[in-house]
Design an enzyme around this catalytic site. Structure first.
Site, short mmCIF file in Angstrom:
data_model
loop_
_atom_site.label_atom_id
_atom_site.label_comp_id
_atom_site.label_asym_id
_atom_site.label_seq_id
_atom_site.Cartn_x
_atom_site.Cartn_y
_atom_site.Cartn_z
CB CYS A 47 -0.88 -0.04 1.26
SG CYS A 47 -1.84 1.45 1.58
CB SER A 49 0.12 3.61 4.30
OG SER A 49 -1.08 4.29 4.00
CG HIS A 52 2.85 7.72 2.71
ND1 HIS A 52 3.20 8.26 1.50
CD2 HIS A 52 1.50 7.80 2.78
CE1 HIS A 52 2.09 8.66 0.86
NE2 HIS A 52 1.05 8.38 1.62
CG HIS A 69 -0.60 -1.40 6.33
ND1 HIS A 69 0.39 -0.94 5.51
CD2 HIS A 69 -1.74 -0.84 5.86
CE1 HIS A 69 -0.12 -0.15 4.59
NE2 HIS A 69 -1.42 -0.06 4.77
CB CYS A 180 -4.88 -1.62 4.18
SG CYS A 180 -4.84 0.18 4.05
#
Ligand code: CND
Ligand code: ZN
Ligand code: ZN
Length: 380
Positions: A47, A49, A52, A69, A180
């Site tokens: 993902c 994220s 990031h 995640h 997610c």
């Protein structure tokens, strides 16, 4: 030979520092302590994220760390005091836990839980197990956990409040997306924006999260679904999933919010931002209609940035809200979402562009950075 109670040596992707590729290493995974479960991860998505977390501009990460995640797996062993799980259970690790006891879990107003790891500003400030230690070591060093899940490891240890059992027949290389991307985008529309039948919507950003938001708008009965992306290769799938109007901001001289308000009678009822760009968050609010327009923020912006919103937008009746994990109370909702997928109520398969062996994790990130994938699923 049983691994119960023993340290497991297995493969994991370690991020030793920000800005560098992952290195595939042999890690030691300690047995689960009280109220913890050790899970064999079978499949994990990648993902934005996760990207990031290794982006030097975010400056928030703890290193070295095992990220991930959006995984699904099988319980290997349980620590003392665990009653809800047994070896062999199919499970999804939850970055948004649901302990069932904190003030947030007891309220129907939020899906937050105070057991969440790494909400530095709000609740917690560690990427470790609840007792403040790690279950991972590599080359003699302690490795940080991530979001209470760390699915970029063949085995991970999670707290019992960060795990849920799912249908034993579920294909883990698809339902990992319920951990997610799918749940976040779909739930942003259903739970947070509360899109109404016959309404008009604009979804900004067509990654796994944004396309799931498109599916949510379609399921909610939206009559017109604008999608906005600078990568036109995303448009054909968006149309298959329900988009009616595909807009590339680079094709217009005017700001995209003006284009949308002109085409759609003063603006849309609902806008969903699934990019993480504060200028687009502003555009998303501005493309909604005065009177009742609602802008829902899903994207995560680089730390420390604010949205430049004029209060007049709000005075004119527009609303702005945001979502974490699509507003789903995780333990209650994830098994139901898995069942809904099994009953073909929505299409996760469309989001899977590539399925690759875990060792290709850096390729999976490159595919995301180059805009060539919606989701790449890594399998062990
Ligand atoms: P991904 O990177 O796959 O998709 C983003 C899409 O946005 C791509 O199709 C881009 O082409 C497009 N895009 C980028 N910049 C622009 C721009 N300026 N104008 C128009 N389109 C643009 O990301 P993802 O779908 O995995 O995640 C999207 C965001 O959601 C990201 O910020 C991620 O961190 C966040 C998120 C939030 C939550 C939550 O709980 N709120 C959970 N998971 C992910
Ligand atoms: Zn995510
Ligand atoms: Zn709680």
């Amino acid at each position: 030979m049983s691994t119960v109670g023993k340290v497991i040596k297995c493969k994991a992707a370690i991020a030793w520092e920000a800005g560098n590729p992952f290195s595939i290493e042999e890690v030691e995974v300690a047995p689960p302590k009280e109220h913890e479960i050790r899970v064999k991860i079978v499949a994990t998505g990648v993902c934005r994220s996760d990207a990031h977390a290794i982006n030097p501009n975010f400056k928030e990460g703890l290193f070295p760390v095992i990220l991930g995640h959006e995984g699904a797996g099988i319980v290997e062993s349980t620590g003392p005091g665990v009653t809800q799980f047994k070896p062999g259970d199919k499970v999804i690790p939850l970055y948004m836990p649901q302990c069932g006891q904190c003030k947030f879990c007891l309220s129907p107003k939020t899906n937050l839980c105070e057991k969440i790891s790494k909400i530095k500003t709000a609740i917690s400030d560690q990427d470790l197990m609840p007792n403040g230690t790690s279950r991972f070591t590599c080359r003699g060093k302690q490795i940080y956990h991530f979001m209470g899940t760390s699915t970029f490891s063949e085995y991970t240890v999670v707290s019992e409040t960060s795990l849920v059992k799912i249908d034993a027949a579920a294909p883990l290389d698809k339902v990992c997306l319920i951990g997610c991307g799918f749940s976040t985008g779909y739930g942003a529309v259903i739970n947070t924006a509360k899109v109404e039948p016959g309404s008009t919507c604009a979804v900004f950003g067509l990654g796994g999260v944004g396309l799931s938001a498109v599916m949510g708008c379609k399921a909610a009965g939206a009559s017109r679904i604008f999608v906005i992306d600078i990568n036109k290769d995303k448009f054909s799938l968006a149309k298959e999933l329900g988009a009616t109007d595909c807009l590339n901001p680079q094709d217009f001289k005017k700001p995209i919010q003006e284009v949308i308000t002109e085409i759609n009678d003063g603006g849309v009822d609902f806008a969903i931002e699934c990019i993480g760009n504060i200028a687009i968050m502003k555009a998303a609010l501005e493309c909604t209609t005065v009177g009742w327009g609602t802008c829902t923020i899903v994207g995560v912006a680089v730390g420390g940035q604010s949205i430049p919103v004029s209060p007049m937008q709000l005075i004119m009746g527009k609303k702005i809200n945001a979502t974490f994990f699509g507003g789903w109370k995780s333990v209650d909702s994830v098994p139901k979402l898995v069942s809904d997928y099994m009953a073909k109520k929505f299409n996760l398969d469309a989001l899977v562009t590539y399925t690759l062996p875990f060792d290709k994790i850096n390729d999976a990130f490159d595919l995301m950075y180059e805009g060539k994938s919606i989701r790449t699923i890594l399998v062990f």
